[in-house]
Design an enzyme around this catalytic site. Sequence first.
Site, PDB file in Angstrom:
ATOM      1  N   ASP A   1      -2.952  -3.119   3.098  1.00 46.00           N
ATOM      2  CA  ASP A   1      -3.361  -3.295   4.492  1.00 46.00           C
ATOM      3  C   ASP A   1      -4.425  -4.382   4.618  1.00 46.00           C
ATOM      4  OD1 ASP A   1      -1.621  -1.530   5.570  1.00 46.00           O
ATOM      5  OD2 ASP A   1      -3.120  -0.101   6.286  1.00 46.00           O
TER       6      ASP A   1
ATOM      7  N   GLU B   1       0.817  -1.213   0.000  1.00 45.76           N
ATOM      8  CA  GLU B   1       0.000   0.000   0.000  1.00 45.76           C
ATOM      9  C   GLU B   1       0.847   1.258   0.000  1.00 45.76           C
ATOM     10  OE1 GLU B   1      -3.619   1.602   2.777  1.00 45.76           O
ATOM     11  OE2 GLU B   1      -3.606  -0.504   2.227  1.00 45.76           O
TER      12      GLU B   1
ATOM     13  N   TYR C   1      -1.101  -4.565  13.977  1.00 44.04           N
ATOM     14  CA  TYR C   1      -2.009  -3.801  13.116  1.00 44.04           C
ATOM     15  C   TYR C   1      -2.986  -2.960  13.942  1.00 44.04           C
ATOM     16  CZ  TYR C   1      -5.072  -2.837   9.159  1.00 44.04           C
ATOM     17  OH  TYR C   1      -5.810  -2.212   8.174  1.00 44.04           O
TER      18      TYR C   1
END
Length: 682
Positions: free
Chosen positions: A106, A9, A341
Amino acid sequence: MAKALFIAEKPSVAQEFAKALKINTSRRDGYLEGDNAVITWCVGHLVTMSYPEAYDEKYKKWSLATLPFLPEKFLYEVIPGVEKQFKIVSGLLNREDVDTIYVCTDSGREGEYIYRLVEQQAGVKKETKKRRRVWIDSQTEEEILRGIKEAKDLSEYDHLADAAYLRAKEDYLMGINFSRLLTLKYGNAISNYQGTRYTVISVGRVMTCVLGMVVRREREIREFVKTPFYRVVSTYAYGGGGFEGEFRAVEGSKYANSPKLYKENGFKEKKDAQELIDALGAVQPIEAVTDSIERKKENKNPPLLFNLAELQNECSRLFKISPDETLRTVQELYEKKLVTYPRTDARVLSTAVAKEISKNLRGLCAYPAAGNFAQEVLEAGSYKSIARTRYVNDKQITDHYAIIPTGQGLGALQRLPAQSSKVYELIVRRFLSIFYPAAVYRKINLVTVIGGEKFFSSFKVLEEPGYLKVAGVRQNKEEQIDTGLLSALQSVKKGTVLPVEKLEIKEGETSPPKRYNSGSMILAMENAGQLIEDEELREQIKGSGIGTSATRAEILKKLIANKYIALNKKTQILTPTLLGEMIFDVVNRSIRSLLNPELTASWEKGLTYVAEGTITPEEYMTKLNNFVRSRTENVLNANIHYELRSVFDAAAKFYDAKGRTGSGQQKSGGKKNGNSKNQQPV
């Protein structure tokens, strides 16, 4: 020779994949290439939904005649500023020597959407490529390699992609239709009232609902009438110190259910409280007889781990930083391999992670601020049984587990801002807390009788700190009583007589609701409009809320940027602006359902059902189109102009041109000289 293509990303993430794969790559324009692999990146979104005029030039001009706008097929286009990178990624996706595509954006709905749009716009022939989804919880080398090794076929994430597309279509259709609709119908009413040239009424599925929560709370505070009440309190001289008892009109009291009471512990009138004191003091000296004493221990367990909403709330409370700043900070910590995350709703760990948790702990031993606690946990071995606790639950995890430190990347901390270090320490301490025992309190509840009326005293003292020594939680004042008094209370039993030093009246008054701060608003959004202070209860009722962990901070940021609400950066308190209140009144009288948190949350729940495969995208789209069509028709057929002047007047008296008045009141009337951009309530 066939090559694998990895699409991340961001450029920085692509670099981490290159390091983890340990491949010799040469830097090209917009990608890295080695003998067996090519690594490239998006820069966030490369493709977006087209504006209505791309469908037909007639939609360029805002007109009621062209509403509702409900295209059968949606159009997409490359974002102008990133055309170069799109062409690079598109070319790589379609290269003949690329046979396998690893999607490394992601691991969430938005990341899925970013890639799917690029693939769609690039016209990738899916039948000629293997497509694998890399799903990771941190950017450590071992996690990246695990994600690549265990990558599933991209088709297994089709339902998630469906939900992502629908979320975007929903925001697009509601935003375009309702913003144009209400602006064309009622924008002039706001402009004429404020003496401005024009007003665009920006409406959003989540944004408008949150605006409603802020405005309603402000109006609750304005309408609140303080009610005084009078408590009767006894003071006992005992054990070398003193303590208080509070009168309550419980069963057996001559005041039980009396209309003189505001509540069982307070009188409406001061004279009635004084009447009780006079009656109790008729016989001197005044003595209290112990009716009952209860001694017990109470355990307070470590809180659950952080998800993004809980972290944003804590950072707002402790550090006075906004949810948007918190997200940026924790995202940076994630990209530096320091934490897992961040855009997660879960507050627990998975069974698989629990088995390997010693690796995280060993890494934290080198962390100066809390390494001693990590070492203590390892030596005690308490981590070995963590899988049998409430902190590990696979059923409570959807995409990702809670935010925890990886135990890696500590060297990067020295190069990060002080704010990042504070947020990291907060995450570390919350994580380490779960390996420690509960805090133990000693509680004493004492009931005494004076002249036939009961007085209540309670004490709560921290006996064993347990996890609190790790969490860095300060003791409350009520947990710090005199040790001599505590010792003396141990000898008190039923029938013990206590000398009463004095009886007095303590005046109090009811409190208005609290304004939302940026953190409590995030929690309220997570819980579908309910601000639940108790953490345990919050966790029990949690379901699909308003927005998602990835979007809530952005929603607040947009409301502030639009000048619909104001954020006090020092306190993080949220208040509406006059413009925000006026838009609320327009929506409240035209499309009231947009202000309903439960309905807004139900849309989010519907997206969850699509992601799970429970309902089809077609079913969801039919419901969405019907909603937009019916609400548009209702507004087109109605006229609320005559109502608006009075409600605008009602709000305007709380504002002046500079945003504040000394008294908080202002004569009602038009705000011809007002500037809504800066108008905030007192």
